[in-house]
Design an enzyme around this catalytic site. Structure first.
Site, PDB file in Angstrom:
ATOM      1  N   GLY A   9       0.861  -1.176   0.000  1.00 35.00           N
ATOM      2  CA  GLY A   9       0.000   0.000   0.000  1.00 35.00           C
ATOM      3  C   GLY A   9       0.898   1.228   0.000  1.00 35.00           C
ATOM      4  O   GLY A   9       2.098   1.138  -0.295  1.00 35.00           O
ATOM      5  N   GLU A 110     -12.756  18.165   5.906  1.00 37.69           N
ATOM      6  CA  GLU A 110     -13.369  16.969   6.500  1.00 37.69           C
ATOM      7  C   GLU A 110     -13.540  17.194   7.997  1.00 37.69           C
ATOM      8  O   GLU A 110     -12.983  18.140   8.572  1.00 37.69           O
ATOM      9  CB  GLU A 110     -12.516  15.731   6.211  1.00 37.69           C
ATOM     10  CG  GLU A 110     -12.513  15.370   4.726  1.00 37.69           C
ATOM     11  CD  GLU A 110     -11.906  14.016   4.434  1.00 37.69           C
ATOM     12  OE1 GLU A 110     -12.211  13.060   5.158  1.00 37.69           O
ATOM     13  OE2 GLU A 110     -11.114  13.933   3.491  1.00 37.69           O
ATOM     14  N   HIS A 221     -16.366   3.845  10.845  1.00 36.44           N
ATOM     15  CA  HIS A 221     -16.782   4.962   9.990  1.00 36.44           C
ATOM     16  C   HIS A 221     -18.294   5.065  10.042  1.00 36.44           C
ATOM     17  O   HIS A 221     -18.994   4.055   9.914  1.00 36.44           O
ATOM     18  CB  HIS A 221     -16.306   4.739   8.549  1.00 36.44           C
ATOM     19  CG  HIS A 221     -16.323   6.001   7.746  1.00 36.44           C
ATOM     20  ND1 HIS A 221     -17.497   6.597   7.337  1.00 36.44           N
ATOM     21  CD2 HIS A 221     -15.321   6.787   7.307  1.00 36.44           C
ATOM     22  CE1 HIS A 221     -17.198   7.707   6.677  1.00 36.44           C
ATOM     23  NE2 HIS A 221     -15.884   7.844   6.641  1.00 36.44           N
ATOM     24  N   ARG A 265     -14.985  11.683  14.360  1.00 34.03           N
ATOM     25  CA  ARG A 265     -15.613  10.508  13.757  1.00 34.03           C
ATOM     26  C   ARG A 265     -16.223   9.557  14.781  1.00 34.03           C
ATOM     27  O   ARG A 265     -17.284   8.981  14.554  1.00 34.03           O
ATOM     28  CB  ARG A 265     -14.539   9.780  12.949  1.00 34.03           C
ATOM     29  CG  ARG A 265     -15.084   8.898  11.895  1.00 34.03           C
ATOM     30  CD  ARG A 265     -13.973   8.394  11.007  1.00 34.03           C
ATOM     31  NE  ARG A 265     -13.781   9.224   9.846  1.00 34.03           N
ATOM     32  CZ  ARG A 265     -12.876   8.949   8.898  1.00 34.03           C
ATOM     33  NH1 ARG A 265     -12.093   7.912   9.019  1.00 34.03           N
ATOM     34  NH2 ARG A 265     -12.764   9.730   7.855  1.00 34.03           N
ATOM     35  N   HIS A 325     -13.378   0.484  10.324  1.00 28.69           N
ATOM     36  CA  HIS A 325     -12.715   1.234   9.257  1.00 28.69           C
ATOM     37  C   HIS A 325     -11.206   1.324   9.417  1.00 28.69           C
ATOM     38  O   HIS A 325     -10.467   1.175   8.449  1.00 28.69           O
ATOM     39  CB  HIS A 325     -13.321   2.640   9.226  1.00 28.69           C
ATOM     40  CG  HIS A 325     -12.825   3.509   8.119  1.00 28.69           C
ATOM     41  ND1 HIS A 325     -12.904   3.134   6.792  1.00 28.69           N
ATOM     42  CD2 HIS A 325     -12.256   4.745   8.133  1.00 28.69           C
ATOM     43  CE1 HIS A 325     -12.401   4.094   6.040  1.00 28.69           C
ATOM     44  NE2 HIS A 325     -11.988   5.067   6.820  1.00 28.69           N
ATOM     45  N   GLU A 349      -0.624   1.746   8.467  1.00 35.37           N
ATOM     46  CA  GLU A 349      -1.701   1.440   9.409  1.00 35.37           C
ATOM     47  C   GLU A 349      -1.306   0.361  10.414  1.00 35.37           C
ATOM     48  O   GLU A 349      -1.831   0.318  11.524  1.00 35.37           O
ATOM     49  CB  GLU A 349      -2.973   1.034   8.640  1.00 35.37           C
ATOM     50  CG  GLU A 349      -4.185   0.947   9.541  1.00 35.37           C
ATOM     51  CD  GLU A 349      -5.500   0.836   8.800  1.00 35.37           C
ATOM     52  OE1 GLU A 349      -5.576   1.191   7.595  1.00 35.37           O
ATOM     53  OE2 GLU A 349      -6.482   0.380   9.432  1.00 35.37           O
ATOM     54  N   ARG A 360      -8.504   8.531  14.993  1.00 39.20           N
ATOM     55  CA  ARG A 360      -7.775   9.163  13.880  1.00 39.20           C
ATOM     56  C   ARG A 360      -8.539  10.344  13.292  1.00 39.20           C
ATOM     57  O   ARG A 360      -9.744  10.270  13.058  1.00 39.20           O
ATOM     58  CB  ARG A 360      -7.558   8.115  12.784  1.00 39.20           C
ATOM     59  CG  ARG A 360      -6.917   8.635  11.530  1.00 39.20           C
ATOM     60  CD  ARG A 360      -6.802   7.527  10.503  1.00 39.20           C
ATOM     61  NE  ARG A 360      -8.099   7.124  10.019  1.00 39.20           N
ATOM     62  CZ  ARG A 360      -8.533   7.307   8.773  1.00 39.20           C
ATOM     63  NH1 ARG A 360      -7.768   7.921   7.895  1.00 39.20           N
ATOM     64  NH2 ARG A 360      -9.716   6.882   8.402  1.00 39.20           N
TER      65      ARG A 360
HETATM   66  C1  LIG Z   1     -12.777   2.672   1.980  1.00 39.30           C
HETATM   67  C2  LIG Z   1     -11.618   3.382   2.633  1.00 39.30           C
HETATM   68  C3  LIG Z   1     -11.495   4.760   2.499  1.00 39.30           C
HETATM   69  C4  LIG Z   1     -10.426   5.437   3.108  1.00 39.30           C
HETATM   70  N1  LIG Z   1     -10.281   6.786   2.896  1.00 39.30           N
HETATM   71  C5  LIG Z   1      -9.169   7.406   3.379  1.00 39.30           C
HETATM   72  C6  LIG Z   1      -8.904   8.770   3.053  1.00 39.30           C
HETATM   73  O1  LIG Z   1      -9.650   9.417   2.324  1.00 39.30           O
HETATM   74  N2  LIG Z   1      -7.774   9.333   3.571  1.00 39.30           N
HETATM   75  C7  LIG Z   1      -6.902   8.650   4.377  1.00 39.30           C
HETATM   76  O2  LIG Z   1      -5.899   9.219   4.815  1.00 39.30           O
HETATM   77  N3  LIG Z   1      -7.138   7.356   4.679  1.00 39.30           N
HETATM   78  C8  LIG Z   1      -8.220   6.721   4.188  1.00 39.30           C
HETATM   79  N4  LIG Z   1      -8.424   5.406   4.479  1.00 39.30           N
HETATM   80  C9  LIG Z   1      -7.412   4.686   5.280  1.00 39.30           C
HETATM   81  C10 LIG Z   1      -6.180   4.441   4.416  1.00 39.30           C
HETATM   82  O3  LIG Z   1      -6.585   4.095   3.115  1.00 39.30           O
HETATM   83  C11 LIG Z   1      -5.319   3.321   4.985  1.00 39.30           C
HETATM   84  O4  LIG Z   1      -5.098   3.520   6.360  1.00 39.30           O
HETATM   85  C12 LIG Z   1      -3.962   3.298   4.288  1.00 39.30           C
HETATM   86  O5  LIG Z   1      -4.149   3.222   2.886  1.00 39.30           O
HETATM   87  C13 LIG Z   1      -3.149   2.114   4.775  1.00 39.30           C
HETATM   88  O6  LIG Z   1      -2.014   2.019   3.977  1.00 39.30           O
HETATM   89  P1  LIG Z   1      -0.943   0.890   4.286  1.00 39.30           P
HETATM   90  O7  LIG Z   1       0.107   1.012   3.236  1.00 39.30           O
HETATM   91  O8  LIG Z   1      -0.541   0.959   5.696  1.00 39.30           O
HETATM   92  O9  LIG Z   1      -1.761  -0.485   4.116  1.00 39.30           O
HETATM   93  P2  LIG Z   1      -2.620  -1.060   2.904  1.00 39.30           P
HETATM   94  O10 LIG Z   1      -2.843  -0.066   1.845  1.00 39.30           O
HETATM   95  O11 LIG Z   1      -3.804  -1.707   3.493  1.00 39.30           O
HETATM   96  O12 LIG Z   1      -1.647  -2.173   2.288  1.00 39.30           O
HETATM   97  C14 LIG Z   1      -1.316  -3.341   3.017  1.00 39.30           C
HETATM   98  C15 LIG Z   1      -0.461  -4.226   2.129  1.00 39.30           C
HETATM   99  O13 LIG Z   1       0.082  -5.297   2.887  1.00 39.30           O
HETATM  100  C16 LIG Z   1      -0.073  -6.518   2.177  1.00 39.30           C
HETATM  101  N5  LIG Z   1      -0.071  -7.602   3.164  1.00 39.30           N
HETATM  102  C17 LIG Z   1      -0.868  -7.721   4.264  1.00 39.30           C
HETATM  103  N6  LIG Z   1      -0.545  -8.843   4.937  1.00 39.30           N
HETATM  104  C18 LIG Z   1       0.473  -9.453   4.252  1.00 39.30           C
HETATM  105  C19 LIG Z   1       1.219 -10.634   4.441  1.00 39.30           C
HETATM  106  N7  LIG Z   1       0.999 -11.477   5.472  1.00 39.30           N
HETATM  107  N8  LIG Z   1       2.185 -10.946   3.534  1.00 39.30           N
HETATM  108  C20 LIG Z   1       2.426 -10.146   2.480  1.00 39.30           C
HETATM  109  N9  LIG Z   1       1.727  -9.003   2.240  1.00 39.30           N
HETATM  110  C21 LIG Z   1       0.779  -8.671   3.124  1.00 39.30           C
HETATM  111  C22 LIG Z   1      -1.385  -6.325   1.439  1.00 39.30           C
HETATM  112  O14 LIG Z   1      -1.505  -7.251   0.382  1.00 39.30           O
HETATM  113  C23 LIG Z   1      -1.208  -4.875   0.981  1.00 39.30           C
HETATM  114  O15 LIG Z   1      -0.374  -4.837  -0.153  1.00 39.30           O
HETATM  115  C24 LIG Z   1      -9.488   4.717   3.884  1.00 39.30           C
HETATM  116  C25 LIG Z   1      -9.614   3.334   4.018  1.00 39.30           C
HETATM  117  C26 LIG Z   1     -10.659   2.662   3.400  1.00 39.30           C
HETATM  118  C27 LIG Z   1     -10.761   1.188   3.551  1.00 39.30           C
END
Ligand SMILES: Cc1cc2nc3c(=O)[nH]c(=O)nc-3n(C[C@H](O)[C@H](O)[C@H](O)COP(=O)(O)OP(=O)(O)OC[C@H]3O[C@@H](n4cnc5c(N)ncnc54)[C@H](O)[C@@H]3O)c2cc1C
Length: 488
Positions: A9, A110, A221, A265, A325, A349, A360
Site C-alpha cells: 500500500g 473533512e 466509519h 468521527r 474502518h 496502518e 484518527r
Molecule cells: C474505503 C476506505 C477509504 C479510506 N479513505 C481514506 C482517506 O480518504 N484518507 C486517508 O488518509 N485514509 C483513508 N483510508 C485509510 C487508508 O486508506 C489506509 O489507512 C492506508 O491506505 C493504509 O495504507 P498501508 O500502506 O498501511 O496499508 P494497505 O494499503 O492496506 O496495504 C497493506 C499491504 O500489505 C499486504 N499484506 C498484508 N498482509 C500481508 C502478508 N501477510 N504478507 C504479504 N503481504 C501482506 C497487502 O496485500 C497490501 O499490499 C481509507 C480506508 C478505506 C478502507
C-alpha cells in the site's frame, strides 16, 4: 543493507521506492498484487496542504483533539512537519492532485479539521491515483518484487529480526524487516476494508515478541452503505454540506456535539449507531442540497456506485450505518519506525506511531504512511552507520484463563467482536469476548485463508484484552455501562 518490505500500500510502496533510491538492496513482498490493500480505496484524500490562516501547528492541534488527547506530541509534530514534503513527493511521483481555478492544489474540508487542508485526486479517487502512481514507479525502478507471497513469520535470531518466512516455507534473509501490512478491518463482519485486511503484521510482530499498543482503539466509519460489499461514503461529502437525519428528518447530531455532522468521527459513529438502534432503521445521509451535477463532479466514484445500487442521492437520503474502518493501534514504533525488536520496523496502518491517539483525524492515515516511510528509510541509513536502535518498552497483555467455546471460524470471531468489542462496549461483554477468544484454538495454517484466520484470532485476543484492560472511555473506545466495568 538488505531490506525486505512486507506490503504494497502507500506505506510499503513508499518505503521500498525510497530505500531502493538510497541504494539499499530491497525486496518488496506482497500477499496479493502490487497496489492492493486499503490504499486504492481511499476516497477523501490526504491531509496537509495548508492555505491562508492554516499551519502545521493548527493541524497538530486538530490531530491531538480528534485523538482525545491520547496522541504522542512528538509523533504528531513529525507527521505535520513532514506533510508538505510528502505531498510534494507524491506529485513528483506522478499523482495528479485536483487543482483550484488559480492552479493551486484544491483543498477539501473533512470532519474535525479547523480548515480545508485535504488534497484529493479524481474527486474521490485519491487512493487509486496514489497507488497507481507508486506502483508504476516501482515497476519502473527495477526493485525486486514478489507478488502472491504471504509473509507468515518474522525470523528472529539472537534477539533480532533476520528476515521473513513465507507461507510456502521460503526464507528471505534481511538486515531489516519492514512490516507495512495495513489494518485489521476483518476482525468485524461489517468493514470498509478490502478482503485480506487481517492484521497480519500485528500477528507477526506479536509472535516475534515485539510490542503492540492501543489495539482497543478501533475506528468505525459512520456513513457506510450496507450490502454484500459495504461501501463507504466519504466524510468529504459531509464536508461539502451533506447532513445526517433521523426518520423524522431531524439533524440529530447537534443533540450530541456542537459540531453536528462535522464532530470527530467516533462521536458521529456512536450518534448514528444509537439513533439507528432507537428508531429501528438506518439514519439517512442527506446530500440533496449539493445538487446532482456537483455530486457527480466532486464525487464521481461514490455517485456511480450509489446509482449502481439504485440510489439517486441528489434526490433522496442514503441509508447509512457504521462499519469498522481503521485501527489506531498496532506495532509500537518510535518516530522513525523502529519497533521494540531490533531489526524489525513498521510503517503505515499496521504501526502504532502515536499520531492518531484514541481516534484518527480524517485523511491523516495516507499522510502517516507517506511521512513515516520517509523517516524510516532515513533512519535505516543511520542504523547502517551504526547508530543505536532504541525501542519502547514492551506492552504486556493480560492472560485470562481459557474457557470452552464452540468451534472457531472467522464468522464466529467477527460476530463476537462486533457484539462485544465493537462501537459500544461494556465490561461484562469484553470479559466474555476475552474468555471465548482464548478458548478457541487457532487453525493450523496451510493455505493463506487459514493463516489469515490464525492471525485474526491473535489480533482479536490482543484487541479484546486491551479493551478490557482500559476501564475508562477514551476516543473510539467507548464503555457503555460504567457499573459493569471489569465485571467478569
Ligand atoms: C474505503 C476506505 C477509504 C479510506 N479513505 C481514506 C482517506 O480518504 N484518507 C486517508 O488518509 N485514509 C483513508 N483510508 C485509510 C487508508 O486508506 C489506509 O489507512 C492506508 O491506505 C493504509 O495504507 P498501508 O500502506 O498501511 O496499508 P494497505 O494499503 O492496506 O496495504 C497493506 C499491504 O500489505 C499486504 N499484506 C498484508 N498482509 C500481508 C502478508 N501477510 N504478507 C504479504 N503481504 C501482506 C497487502 O496485500 C497490501 O499490499 C481509507 C480506508 C478505506 C478502507
Amino acid at each position: 543493507m538488505r531490506i525486505v518490505v512486507v506490503g504494497a500500500g502507500i506505506a510499503g510502496l513508499s518505503t521500498a521506492l525510497r530505500a531502493h533510491a538510497r541504494g539499499h538492496e530491497v525486496e518488496l513482498v506482497v500477499k496479493g498484487r502490487l497496489g492492493d490493500g486499503s490504499t486504492p480505496h481511499a476516497q477523501g484524500g490526504i491531509a496537509g496542504v495548508y492555505g491562508p490562516g492554516d499551519s502545521p501547528a493548527l493541524h497538530a492541534l486538530d490531530t491531538m483533539r480528534a485523538g482525545d488527547g491520547h496522541g504522542d506530541p512528538a509523533a504528531i509534530a513529525a507527521l505535520v512537519d513532514g506533510a508538505t514534503a510528502a505531498v510534494a513527493a507524491l506529485i513528483e511521483a506522478g499523482v495528479g492532485f485536483d487543482r483550484a481555478d488559480d492552479g493551486t492544489i484544491a483543498r477539501g474540508l473533512e470532519a474535525a479539521h479547523s480548515l480545508p487542508r485535504i488534497a484529493h485526486a479524481g474527486g474521490d479517487a485519491t487512493g487509486r491515483a496514489i497507488s497507481a502512481a507508486l506502483v508504476d514507479r516501482v515497476w519502473a525502478s527495477g526493485l525486486r518484487v514478489r507478488e502472491g507471497a504471504f509473509a507468515a513469520d518474522v525470523m528472529v535470531d539472537g534477539g533480532s529480526a533476520r528476515g521473513i518466512r513465507l507461507l510456502d516455507g521460503t526464507q528471505i534473509g534481511a538486515d531489516a524487516v519492514v512490516l507495512a501490512t495495513g489494518g485489521a478491518g476483518h476482525l468485524y463482519p461489517f468493514t470498509t476494508n478490502p478482503l485480506g485486511t487481517t492484521g497480519d503484521g500485528i500477528a507477526l510482530a506479536l509472535r516475534a515478541g515485539a510490542a503492540v499498543a492501543d489495539l482497543e482503539f478501533v475506528q468505525f466509519h459512520p456513513t457506510v452503505v450496507s450490502g454484500s460489499e459495504p461501501f463507504l461514503v466519504s466524510e468529504a461529502v459531509r464536508g461539502a454540506g451533506a447532513v445526517l437525519r433521523d426518520a423524522d428528518g431531524h439533524r440529530f447530531l447537534f443533540d450530541e456535539h456542537p459540531d453536528g455532522e462535522l464532530a470527530p468521527r467516533d462521536v458521529v459513529a456512536r450518534g448514528v449507531a444509537r439513533r439507528a438502534l432507537a428508531q429501528g432503521s438506518p439514519v439517512l445521509l442527506d446530500a440533496t442540497t449539493i445538487g446532482a451535477e456537483e455530486l457527480a463532479r466532486r464525487f464521481p466514484t461514490i455517485d456511480a456506485e450509489l446509482r449502481r445500487r439504485g440510489i439517486d442521492w441528489s434526490r433522496e437520503g442514503v441509508p447509512v450505518s457504521p462499519a469498522a474502518h481503521y485501527l489506531m493501534g498496532g506495532v509500537v514504533t518510535d518516530v522513525d519506525g523502529r519497533t521494540s525488536l531490533p531489526g524489525l520496523w513498521a510503517v503505515g496502518e499496521t504501526a502504532r506511531t502515536g499520531v492518531h491517539g484514541a481516534n484518527r483525524l480524517a485523511s491523516n492515515s495516507l499522510l502517516e504512511g507517506a511521512v513515516f516511510a520517509t523517516r524510516l528509510v532515513d533512519a535505516l541509513g543511520a542504523a547502517a552507520r551504526g547508530l543505536p536502535s532504541a525501542g519502547p518498552a514492551p506492552h504486556t497483555l493480560p492472560g485470562p484463563r481459557p474457557s470452552a467455546a464452540g468451534p472457531f471460524c472467522r464468522a464466529a470471531l467477527q460476530e463476537l467482536m462486533w457484539g462485544h468489542v465493537g462501537l459500544l462496549r461494556d465490561g461484562r461483554g469484553l470479559a466474555h469476548a476475552v474468555r471465548v477468544l482464548h478458548g478457541w484454538d487457532a487453525p493450523t495454517p496451510r493455505a493463506p485463508a487459514e493463516q489469515e484466520d490464525a492471525n485474526l484470532l491473535i489480533v482479536a485476543r490482543a484487541t479484546a484484552s486491551a479493551a478490557l484492560a482500559r476501564t475508562e472511555s477514551l476516543g473510539a473506545h467507548f464503555r457503555l455501562s460504567p457499573a459493569l466495568i471489569g465485571a467478569a
